[in-house]
Design a protein around this motif. Structure first.
Motif, PDB file in Angstrom:
ATOM      1  N   TYR A  32       0.854  -1.178   0.000  1.00  0.00           N
ATOM      2  CA  TYR A  32       0.000   0.000   0.000  1.00  0.00           C
ATOM      3  C   TYR A  32       0.898   1.239   0.000  1.00  0.00           C
ATOM      4  O   TYR A  32       2.066   1.184   0.395  1.00  0.00           O
ATOM      5  N   TYR A  33       0.332   2.349  -0.421  1.00  0.00           N
ATOM      6  CA  TYR A  33       1.080   3.601  -0.453  1.00  0.00           C
ATOM      7  C   TYR A  33       0.419   4.614   0.483  1.00  0.00           C
ATOM      8  O   TYR A  33      -0.788   4.860   0.403  1.00  0.00           O
ATOM      9  N   PHE A  34       1.234   5.185   1.382  1.00  0.00           N
ATOM     10  CA  PHE A  34       0.742   6.127   2.377  1.00  0.00           C
ATOM     11  C   PHE A  34       1.401   7.493   2.188  1.00  0.00           C
ATOM     12  O   PHE A  34       2.604   7.589   1.942  1.00  0.00           O
ATOM     13  N   SER A  35       0.620   8.532   2.310  1.00  0.00           N
ATOM     14  CA  SER A  35       1.128   9.902   2.270  1.00  0.00           C
ATOM     15  C   SER A  35       0.551  10.653   3.456  1.00  0.00           C
ATOM     16  O   SER A  35      -0.674  10.640   3.665  1.00  0.00           O
ATOM     17  N   ASP A  36       1.408  11.259   4.243  1.00  0.00           N
ATOM     18  CA  ASP A  36       0.987  11.936   5.482  1.00  0.00           C
ATOM     19  C   ASP A  36       0.206  10.983   6.375  1.00  0.00           C
ATOM     20  O   ASP A  36      -0.740  11.376   7.074  1.00  0.00           O
ATOM     21  N   GLY A  37       0.611   9.698   6.331  1.00  0.00           N
ATOM     22  CA  GLY A  37       0.002   8.697   7.192  1.00  0.00           C
ATOM     23  C   GLY A  37      -1.284   8.099   6.666  1.00  0.00           C
ATOM     24  O   GLY A  37      -1.817   7.153   7.256  1.00  0.00           O
ATOM     25  N   VAL A  38      -1.814   8.624   5.560  1.00  0.00           N
ATOM     26  CA  VAL A  38      -3.110   8.176   5.037  1.00  0.00           C
ATOM     27  C   VAL A  38      -2.900   7.283   3.812  1.00  0.00           C
ATOM     28  O   VAL A  38      -2.118   7.605   2.923  1.00  0.00           O
ATOM     29  N   MET A  39      -3.630   6.146   3.770  1.00  0.00           N
ATOM     30  CA  MET A  39      -3.569   5.265   2.615  1.00  0.00           C
ATOM     31  C   MET A  39      -4.103   5.973   1.384  1.00  0.00           C
ATOM     32  O   MET A  39      -5.169   6.592   1.421  1.00  0.00           O
ATOM     33  N   GLN A  40      -3.354   5.905   0.285  1.00  0.00           N
ATOM     34  CA  GLN A  40      -3.733   6.592  -0.946  1.00  0.00           C
ATOM     35  C   GLN A  40      -4.407   5.648  -1.932  1.00  0.00           C
ATOM     36  O   GLN A  40      -4.128   4.448  -1.958  1.00  0.00           O
ATOM     37  N   LYS A  41      -5.289   6.206  -2.756  1.00  0.00           N
ATOM     38  CA  LYS A  41      -6.014   5.419  -3.743  1.00  0.00           C
ATOM     39  C   LYS A  41      -5.896   6.067  -5.122  1.00  0.00           C
ATOM     40  O   LYS A  41      -5.792   7.291  -5.240  1.00  0.00           O
ATOM     41  N   ASN A  42      -5.935   5.215  -6.144  1.00  0.00           N
ATOM     42  CA  ASN A  42      -5.904   5.689  -7.535  1.00  0.00           C
ATOM     43  C   ASN A  42      -4.769   6.685  -7.759  1.00  0.00           C
ATOM     44  O   ASN A  42      -4.963   7.805  -8.234  1.00  0.00           O
ATOM     45  N   ILE A  43      -3.564   6.242  -7.418  1.00  0.00           N
ATOM     46  CA  ILE A  43      -2.428   7.155  -7.460  1.00  0.00           C
ATOM     47  C   ILE A  43      -1.140   6.371  -7.731  1.00  0.00           C
ATOM     48  O   ILE A  43      -1.063   5.167  -7.462  1.00  0.00           O
ATOM     49  N   MET A  44      -0.157   7.074  -8.280  1.00  0.00           N
ATOM     50  CA  MET A  44       1.176   6.492  -8.417  1.00  0.00           C
ATOM     51  C   MET A  44       1.953   6.730  -7.130  1.00  0.00           C
ATOM     52  O   MET A  44       1.812   7.777  -6.504  1.00  0.00           O
TER      53      MET A  44
END
Length: 244
Positions: A32-44
């Motif tokens: 999974y990919y996290f940004s600022d602690g939040v799981m990201q969706k539909n993203i590179m």
């Protein structure tokens, strides 16, 4: 609690080793990919190996994506391609890391000028640029599509171009093409300043003659005797000379 999912409103976070997850994290074999602690969706998202992967609507790394998606090309490993890639007979060049492509632009790579179409493919036109061209705020001089380096004589001016082809300004350059190194002052327009006079370089006084060359040894200037060292601090070294 470690290795646990938490839902905060519509967002999901994952706690691992007592910390909020960031970047690409493997959770029981799924990334999974996290940004600022939040799981990201539909993203590179960066996979940490200099490439990017696509993370779908469920936040999971999409291991089925292949080919073009949202303007990016994904290879057999389901990651964006960096460097040259051939797709349906066309060549594209992806930026390292993002996989995005040069579009409607000229790009200088390894001293060679390339032209790219609006779709990012390499133009079939062999671009034989001659003359000055500004790229990313820097000036270059091209001969048959290749960036000239070193000293460049045009008319009655001698320009100085770095080893990468950029025009250098407001500095001293050294010429090591002969057994004795010479030093020249380059003015704000990028050519040798052929006005004799003193110049302060890193707090020290040096004298440049009417050819823009630093004098050395004992010199008599305006009735006074000076001694100048054989070395002048320089910003660039010139090893080649071209005249067009």
């Amino acid at each position: 609690q470690n290795n646990t999912w938490y839902q905060i409103g519509s967002d999901w976070v994952y706690i691992t080793n007592g910390q909020v997850a960031g970047g690409v994290v493997d959770v029981k074999g799924t990334r999974y990919y996290f940004s600022d602690g939040v799981m990201q969706k539909n993203i590179m998202g960066s996979t940490g190996d200099g490439l990017y992967a696509y993370f779908g609507s469920d936040g999971k790394e999409d291991k089925t994506v292949k080919g073009w998606k949202n303007g990016y090309y994904y290879g057999e490993d389901h990651k964006t391609n960096a460097g040259w890639v051939q797709v349906n007979g066309k060549l594209y060049y992806g930026y390292s890391g993002t996989g995005s492509y040069h579009r409607s632009t000229y790009e200088l790579m390894n001293g060679i000028l390339y032209k790219f179409n609006t779709d990012g493919s390499l133009s079939k036109e062999v671009y034989k640029m001659n003359g000055w061209l500004q790229l990313d705020g820097q000036y270059y001089y091209f001969k048959d599509g290749k960036a000239v380096t070193g000293f460049l004589r045009l008319g009655n001016r001698t320009y100085a171009l770095s080893s990468s082809g950029t025009l250098v300004k407001n500095c001293v350059v050294s010429d090591s093409s002969t057994s004795k190194t010479s030093y020249y002052y380059i003015n704000s327009e990028g050519f040798i300043d052929e006005k004799a006079g003193f110049r302060t370089i890193y707090g020290e006084q040096y004298y440049f003659d009417s050819k823009g060359k630093a004098v050395t040894g004992i010199q008599k200037i305006n009735g006074k005797v000076y001694y100048f060292p054989n070395y002048v601090p320089s910003s660039y070294s010139m090893y080649s000379y071209s005249s067009y």
